[in-house]
Design a protein around this motif. Structure first.
Motif, PDB file in Angstrom:
ATOM      1  N   SER A   9       0.815  -1.213   0.000  1.00  0.00           N
ATOM      2  CA  SER A   9       0.000   0.000   0.000  1.00  0.00           C
ATOM      3  C   SER A   9       0.849   1.263   0.000  1.00  0.00           C
ATOM      4  O   SER A   9       0.304   2.378   0.003  1.00  0.00           O
ATOM      5  N   LEU A  10       2.172   1.114   0.001  1.00  0.00           N
ATOM      6  CA  LEU A  10       3.072   2.262   0.082  1.00  0.00           C
ATOM      7  C   LEU A  10       3.498   2.742  -1.297  1.00  0.00           C
ATOM      8  O   LEU A  10       3.540   1.972  -2.261  1.00  0.00           O
ATOM      9  N   THR A  11       3.843   4.028  -1.369  1.00  0.00           N
ATOM     10  CA  THR A  11       4.467   4.573  -2.567  1.00  0.00           C
ATOM     11  C   THR A  11       5.824   5.125  -2.170  1.00  0.00           C
ATOM     12  O   THR A  11       5.937   5.934  -1.242  1.00  0.00           O
ATOM     13  N   ILE A  12       6.847   4.664  -2.859  1.00  0.00           N
ATOM     14  CA  ILE A  12       8.234   5.027  -2.571  1.00  0.00           C
ATOM     15  C   ILE A  12       8.819   5.701  -3.807  1.00  0.00           C
ATOM     16  O   ILE A  12       8.602   5.239  -4.931  1.00  0.00           O
ATOM     17  N   TYR A  13       9.593   6.755  -3.609  1.00  0.00           N
ATOM     18  CA  TYR A  13      10.269   7.376  -4.745  1.00  0.00           C
ATOM     19  C   TYR A  13      11.482   8.152  -4.245  1.00  0.00           C
ATOM     20  O   TYR A  13      11.583   8.504  -3.066  1.00  0.00           O
ATOM     21  N   ALA A  14      12.417   8.359  -5.162  1.00  0.00           N
ATOM     22  CA  ALA A  14      13.638   9.078  -4.820  1.00  0.00           C
ATOM     23  C   ALA A  14      13.304  10.484  -4.357  1.00  0.00           C
ATOM     24  O   ALA A  14      12.456  11.162  -4.947  1.00  0.00           O
ATOM     25  N   ASP A  15      13.963  10.927  -3.288  1.00  0.00           N
ATOM     26  CA  ASP A  15      13.765  12.247  -2.699  1.00  0.00           C
ATOM     27  C   ASP A  15      12.349  12.441  -2.164  1.00  0.00           C
ATOM     28  O   ASP A  15      11.876  13.580  -2.034  1.00  0.00           O
ATOM     29  N   GLY A  16      11.689  11.336  -1.839  1.00  0.00           N
ATOM     30  CA  GLY A  16      10.367  11.399  -1.221  1.00  0.00           C
ATOM     31  C   GLY A  16      10.490  11.289   0.288  1.00  0.00           C
ATOM     32  O   GLY A  16      11.573  11.475   0.854  1.00  0.00           O
ATOM     33  N   PRO A  17       9.396  10.992   0.980  1.00  0.00           N
ATOM     34  CA  PRO A  17       9.435  10.827   2.448  1.00  0.00           C
ATOM     35  C   PRO A  17      10.382   9.705   2.853  1.00  0.00           C
ATOM     36  O   PRO A  17      10.506   8.691   2.160  1.00  0.00           O
ATOM     37  N   LEU A  18      11.046   9.885   3.974  1.00  0.00           N
ATOM     38  CA  LEU A  18      11.937   8.858   4.499  1.00  0.00           C
ATOM     39  C   LEU A  18      11.137   7.596   4.793  1.00  0.00           C
ATOM     40  O   LEU A  18      10.045   7.656   5.353  1.00  0.00           O
ATOM     41  N   PHE A  19      11.678   6.437   4.412  1.00  0.00           N
ATOM     42  CA  PHE A  19      11.002   5.178   4.700  1.00  0.00           C
ATOM     43  C   PHE A  19      11.965   4.221   5.392  1.00  0.00           C
ATOM     44  O   PHE A  19      13.186   4.388   5.368  1.00  0.00           O
ATOM     45  N   LEU A  20      11.370   3.216   6.036  1.00  0.00           N
ATOM     46  CA  LEU A  20      12.128   2.260   6.829  1.00  0.00           C
ATOM     47  C   LEU A  20      11.899   0.843   6.322  1.00  0.00           C
ATOM     48  O   LEU A  20      10.762   0.446   6.064  1.00  0.00           O
ATOM     49  N   ILE A  21      12.984   0.094   6.173  1.00  0.00           N
ATOM     50  CA  ILE A  21      12.922  -1.351   5.950  1.00  0.00           C
ATOM     51  C   ILE A  21      13.517  -1.982   7.198  1.00  0.00           C
ATOM     52  O   ILE A  21      14.676  -1.737   7.524  1.00  0.00           O
ATOM     53  N   GLU A 266      13.915  13.940  11.318  1.00  0.00           N
ATOM     54  CA  GLU A 266      14.209  15.370  11.439  1.00  0.00           C
ATOM     55  C   GLU A 266      15.358  15.769  10.514  1.00  0.00           C
ATOM     56  O   GLU A 266      15.297  16.802   9.839  1.00  0.00           O
ATOM     57  N   ILE A 267      16.398  14.946  10.478  1.00  0.00           N
ATOM     58  CA  ILE A 267      17.525  15.223   9.570  1.00  0.00           C
ATOM     59  C   ILE A 267      17.053  15.206   8.122  1.00  0.00           C
ATOM     60  O   ILE A 267      17.405  16.075   7.318  1.00  0.00           O
ATOM     61  N   HIS A 268      16.229  14.227   7.788  1.00  0.00           N
ATOM     62  CA  HIS A 268      15.729  14.090   6.422  1.00  0.00           C
ATOM     63  C   HIS A 268      14.905  15.315   6.003  1.00  0.00           C
ATOM     64  O   HIS A 268      15.004  15.782   4.864  1.00  0.00           O
ATOM     65  N   SER A 269      14.127  15.853   6.932  1.00  0.00           N
ATOM     66  CA  SER A 269      13.325  17.028   6.611  1.00  0.00           C
ATOM     67  C   SER A 269      14.204  18.246   6.343  1.00  0.00           C
ATOM     68  O   SER A 269      13.894  19.076   5.482  1.00  0.00           O
ATOM     69  N   VAL A 270      15.297  18.361   7.086  1.00  0.00           N
ATOM     70  CA  VAL A 270      16.232  19.471   6.871  1.00  0.00           C
ATOM     71  C   VAL A 270      16.917  19.333   5.520  1.00  0.00           C
ATOM     72  O   VAL A 270      17.038  20.307   4.755  1.00  0.00           O
ATOM     73  N   VAL A 271      17.363  18.124   5.201  1.00  0.00           N
ATOM     74  CA  VAL A 271      18.027  17.880   3.923  1.00  0.00           C
ATOM     75  C   VAL A 271      17.067  18.171   2.772  1.00  0.00           C
ATOM     76  O   VAL A 271      17.419  18.798   1.774  1.00  0.00           O
ATOM     77  N   GLY A 272      15.825  17.733   2.918  1.00  0.00           N
ATOM     78  CA  GLY A 272      14.838  17.914   1.857  1.00  0.00           C
ATOM     79  C   GLY A 272      14.464  19.358   1.616  1.00  0.00           C
ATOM     80  O   GLY A 272      14.082  19.744   0.510  1.00  0.00           O
ATOM     81  N   SER A 273      14.564  20.154   2.667  1.00  0.00           N
ATOM     82  CA  SER A 273      14.198  21.569   2.529  1.00  0.00           C
ATOM     83  C   SER A 273      15.338  22.407   1.982  1.00  0.00           C
ATOM     84  O   SER A 273      15.146  23.563   1.633  1.00  0.00           O
TER      85      SER A 273
END
Length: 273
Positions: A9-21, A266-273
């Protein structure tokens, strides 16, 4: 327009929301597997982080003949199906030969090609031809740019649902080192890149008849990888890593996961912005 990969049910893409495996290295028993899956489900919901559950039904690349390998494909896939039904998470496992792919694809949402086998052409093609998303770990013996031929094997089948993984490079005997440039270099291929935090701190064969590990560095390297642009993190977890039957020294205790993920988000949000 970014290529979206649908995993359950997930959508994954480059530079999208951080995801966990995340999940245990290998299925030890049904109860422990479900305990971990339900914990990951709750943690992902609390932090709003997409979670893909990972485990292995058979670890065919253990150091010793006497090492625990798991319940095997039949019982293992049965337990993985129960994870899907009970926790509602998309599921991932690795395959080690072409004969496993068709059966595994009936249950899995994404199939992993192990690092040691990332150049095995027949296996890579069989996994890609399953029609499921393909999760490939860069071999410890490869540079990031040497993943391009492997990518071409996958895309030659028409399958572009591909995730790449950095998991460290051999550095002398029984040691790995992570070159964070690898994340940017592999992202240049246009696919999401995952950082394997727990296998990157593994000491392959470092305990003689099994691998050792330095889990105390999981947080340090994860933070660096997300800051370097990793789209997701791969973390093996266990309720009691010191008693785990596989990869315990480099697995993260469940109780340490939530705080680490909050920091990574939090780090991912800073990098993305």
């Amino acid at each position: 327009m970014k290529h979206v990969i649908r995993i359950g049910s997930l959508t994954i893409y480059a530079d999208g929301p951080l995801f966990l495996i995340a999940g245990p290295c290998v299925i030890e028993d049904e109860a422990t597997t479900l305990e971990i899956a339900l914990f990951l489900k709750e943690t992902g919901e609390q932090l709003d982080i997409p979670v893909i559950f990972k485990t292995s039904y058979d670890k065919a690349n253990r150091t010793s003949l006497n090492s625990f390998r798991g319940p095997g494909i039949e019982k293992g896939l049965e337990i993985i199906q129960k994870v899907k039904d009970t926790a509602g998470l998309p599921v991932l496992s690795d395959v080690h030969n072409t004969g496993e792919v068709e059966k595994a694809a009936r249950v899995l949402d994404v199939i992993q090609v192990p690092a040691f086998l990332c150049r095995q052409t027949d296996l890579v093609l069989a996994v890609a031809q399953s029609g499921l998303p393909v999760y490939i770990k860069k071999g410890q013996f490869l540079s990031p740019w040497e993943m391009e031929p492997t990518i071409e094997k996958v895309t030659s089948t028409g399958n572009r649902d591909l995730l790449l993984t950095e998991r460290g490079t051999f550095f002398g005997y029984n040691n790995l080192v992570v070159d964070m440039r690898s994340i940017a270099l592999m992202k240049g291929f246009g696919f999401p890149v995952v950082f394997d935090a727990t296998h990157s701190v593994q000491l392959p064969g470092g305990a003689g008849t099994c691998s050792g590990g330095q889990r105390e560095f999981v947080s340090h390297l994860s933070r660096a990888a997300v800051a370097a642009g990793a789209d997701g993190v791969f973390i093996e977890v266990h309720p009691d890593p010191d008693s785990a039957l596989c990869d315990g020294p480099n697995s993260l205790p469940l109780h340490e996961l939530k705080s680490l993920l909050a920091m990574l988000k939090e780090i991912h949000s800073v990098v993305g912005s």
